[in-house]
Scaffold this active site. Structure first.
Site, PDB file in Angstrom:
ATOM      1  N   GLU A 288      41.050  37.111  26.986  1.00 33.60           N
ATOM      2  CA  GLU A 288      40.940  35.984  27.925  1.00 33.60           C
ATOM      3  C   GLU A 288      41.021  34.680  27.140  1.00 33.60           C
ATOM      4  O   GLU A 288      41.166  34.676  25.917  1.00 33.60           O
ATOM      5  CB  GLU A 288      39.588  36.053  28.654  1.00 33.60           C
ATOM      6  CG  GLU A 288      39.679  36.485  30.122  1.00 33.60           C
ATOM      7  CD  GLU A 288      39.985  35.320  31.055  1.00 33.60           C
ATOM      8  OE1 GLU A 288      40.474  34.279  30.566  1.00 33.60           O
ATOM      9  OE2 GLU A 288      39.746  35.442  32.256  1.00 33.60           O
TER      10      GLU A 288
ATOM     11  N   ARG B 252      26.080  34.998  33.160  1.00 37.20           N
ATOM     12  CA  ARG B 252      26.812  34.797  31.903  1.00 37.20           C
ATOM     13  C   ARG B 252      27.877  33.723  32.109  1.00 37.20           C
ATOM     14  O   ARG B 252      28.257  33.392  33.244  1.00 37.20           O
ATOM     15  CB  ARG B 252      27.501  36.088  31.464  1.00 37.20           C
ATOM     16  CG  ARG B 252      28.641  36.525  32.396  1.00 37.20           C
ATOM     17  CD  ARG B 252      29.496  37.614  31.762  1.00 37.20           C
ATOM     18  NE  ARG B 252      30.551  38.083  32.661  1.00 37.20           N
ATOM     19  CZ  ARG B 252      31.761  37.549  32.751  1.00 37.20           C
ATOM     20  NH1 ARG B 252      32.078  36.492  32.009  1.00 37.20           N
ATOM     21  NH2 ARG B 252      32.671  38.044  33.589  1.00 37.20           N
TER      22      ARG B 252
ATOM     23  N   ASN C 200      31.635  32.210  32.179  1.00 38.76           N
ATOM     24  CA  ASN C 200      32.998  32.655  32.417  1.00 38.76           C
ATOM     25  C   ASN C 200      33.935  31.531  31.980  1.00 38.76           C
ATOM     26  O   ASN C 200      33.696  30.905  30.947  1.00 38.76           O
ATOM     27  CB  ASN C 200      33.212  33.065  33.881  1.00 38.76           C
ATOM     28  CG  ASN C 200      34.389  34.004  34.051  1.00 38.76           C
ATOM     29  OD1 ASN C 200      34.519  34.975  33.298  1.00 38.76           O
ATOM     30  ND2 ASN C 200      35.253  33.742  35.015  1.00 38.76           N
TER      31      ASN C 200
ATOM     32  N   ASN D 226      36.621  30.245  37.925  1.00 38.84           N
ATOM     33  CA  ASN D 226      37.650  30.605  36.958  1.00 38.84           C
ATOM     34  C   ASN D 226      38.546  29.424  36.621  1.00 38.84           C
ATOM     35  O   ASN D 226      38.120  28.282  36.698  1.00 38.84           O
ATOM     36  CB  ASN D 226      38.443  31.812  37.495  1.00 38.84           C
ATOM     37  CG  ASN D 226      38.498  32.946  36.496  1.00 38.84           C
ATOM     38  OD1 ASN D 226      38.687  32.725  35.305  1.00 38.84           O
ATOM     39  ND2 ASN D 226      38.335  34.162  36.965  1.00 38.84           N
TER      40      ASN D 226
ATOM     41  N   ASP E 214      43.153  34.035  38.284  1.00 44.88           N
ATOM     42  CA  ASP E 214      42.263  34.027  37.122  1.00 44.88           C
ATOM     43  C   ASP E 214      42.520  32.754  36.316  1.00 44.88           C
ATOM     44  O   ASP E 214      42.524  31.666  36.880  1.00 44.88           O
ATOM     45  CB  ASP E 214      42.490  35.318  36.324  1.00 44.88           C
ATOM     46  CG  ASP E 214      41.293  35.735  35.488  1.00 44.88           C
ATOM     47  OD1 ASP E 214      40.623  34.854  34.929  1.00 44.88           O
ATOM     48  OD2 ASP E 214      41.035  36.946  35.373  1.00 44.88           O
TER      49      ASP E 214
END
Length: 324
Positions: free
Chosen positions: A21, A112, A114, A166, A221
């Site tokens: 990513e 968490r 991202n 995102n 994404d």
């Protein structure tokens, strides 16, 4: 123009991750950076010497990394880890927290980092979401937030009750913000008043259900904006990168031989190479072997590089002072 990625476009050839990513190009030194979220790794590859592939890794298996960005020091990166911010130093091979998010004890357990972005003024915008162990039992919950964190570590909550926050981008003067709401299958655009630090006029810019009517879960994404205003968005679970104009009209769908496309950026010496990260189909099976020599079936976990002919926005640099 119609582009298709194949195994010939794998870059670098010798590497395959679990959930790659956050791909980022450092125009100052011709380096490519990316993360492996689940492995808790930051990778740096010199495009001048492909033998120079450095890796930073959290020793704690409970850690993860959601985002990486450039800092004033070329050997140091800003890392959005599970519960706060760290500096990753490639000269020492270390990752070290310097700031924890204003989480409650329960949020520290459940959430968490991202994806995120550094804005034109050097602030970090970072989304937090349900962590992997929690989502495996309960699914992703609407408990996430989008933070803006200033270089002096002041935290503002820009959005609340999000699921998967995102890919983001700003327009050239910072007056508009693109923000991806993955589980609502939408990339939204906001007006942004920097002086007031206020978002307004939320509108749907890309609705992936429209572009993928036969897909059940076309989750947008990571994304990148070009200098002419086009958007490339990695659409998870579709094996494609969606390319639209500044007005949201379809240009093309770039085919990738990996179902789980996760993020894109534009960079390289001529600033017109599209780099794509992907996720392995067995990314959450830690007994599964991630094999860079296996070119059969789905090629998730590899990175891909394609020439697109459009130049991308340069990545902004974190405005915080990095201690020597």
């Amino acid at each position: 123009m119609s582009l298709i990625a194949t195994e010939r476009n794998i870059f670098p050839q010798s590497y395959r991750g679990r959930l790659t990513e956050g791909v980022t190009y450092d125009y100052r030194n011709n380096n490519l950076l990316w993360i492996d979220i689940i492995q808790g790794e930051v990778h740096r590859l010199s495009l001048d010497d492909l033998n120079k592939h450095d890796v930073l890794k959290w020793p704690d298996p409970k850690e993860s990394i959601g985002f990486v960005s450039l800092t004033e020091r070329e050997n140091v990166v800003l890392v959005a880890a599970k519960s706060g911010l760290a500096y990753g130093d490639f000269s020492t091979g270390t990752l070290k927290y310097f700031f924890k998010y204003p989480f409650t004890e329960e949020e520290t357990h459940r959430l968490r980092s991202n994806d995120g972005i550094i804005d034109p003024w050097g602030n970090l915008w970072i989304g937090v979401m349900t962590d992997f162990p929690v989502s495996a039992k309960e699914g992703v919950q609407a408990e996430g937030k989008l933070f803006r964190i200033t270089p002096d570590l002041k935290v503002d909550v820009m959005l609340e009750n999000t699921k998967i926050s995102n890919g983001m981008a700003f327009n050239d003067d910072g007056s508009e913000v693109y923000w991806t709401d993955s589980l609502n299958f939408t990339v939204y655009k906001f007006k942004y008043d920097h002086e007031k630090n206020a978002l307004s006029n939320k509108t749907a810019f890309i609705e992936t259900k429209h572009f993928y009517p036969n897909e059940n879960d076309p989750e947008p994404d990571g994304l990148v904006r070009t200098l002419n205003g086009d958007i490339y968005s990695a659409v998870f679970s579709t094996s494609t990168i969606l390319h639209v104009t500044e007005s949201g009209e379809l240009v093309e769908k770039i085919q990738v031989p990996a179902k789980r496309c996760t993020c894109v950026t534009i960079g390289g010496p001529d600033d017109d190479d599209l780099y794509v990260t992907t996720g392995h189909l067995k990314l959450d099976d830690f007994d599964a072997k991630i094999d860079a020599d296996d070119m059969f079936g789905d090629l998730g976990g590899f990175l891909f590089k394609l020439k697109v002919g459009l130049k991308g926005q340069k990545k902004n640099i974190w405005g915080g002072k990095v201690d020597a």
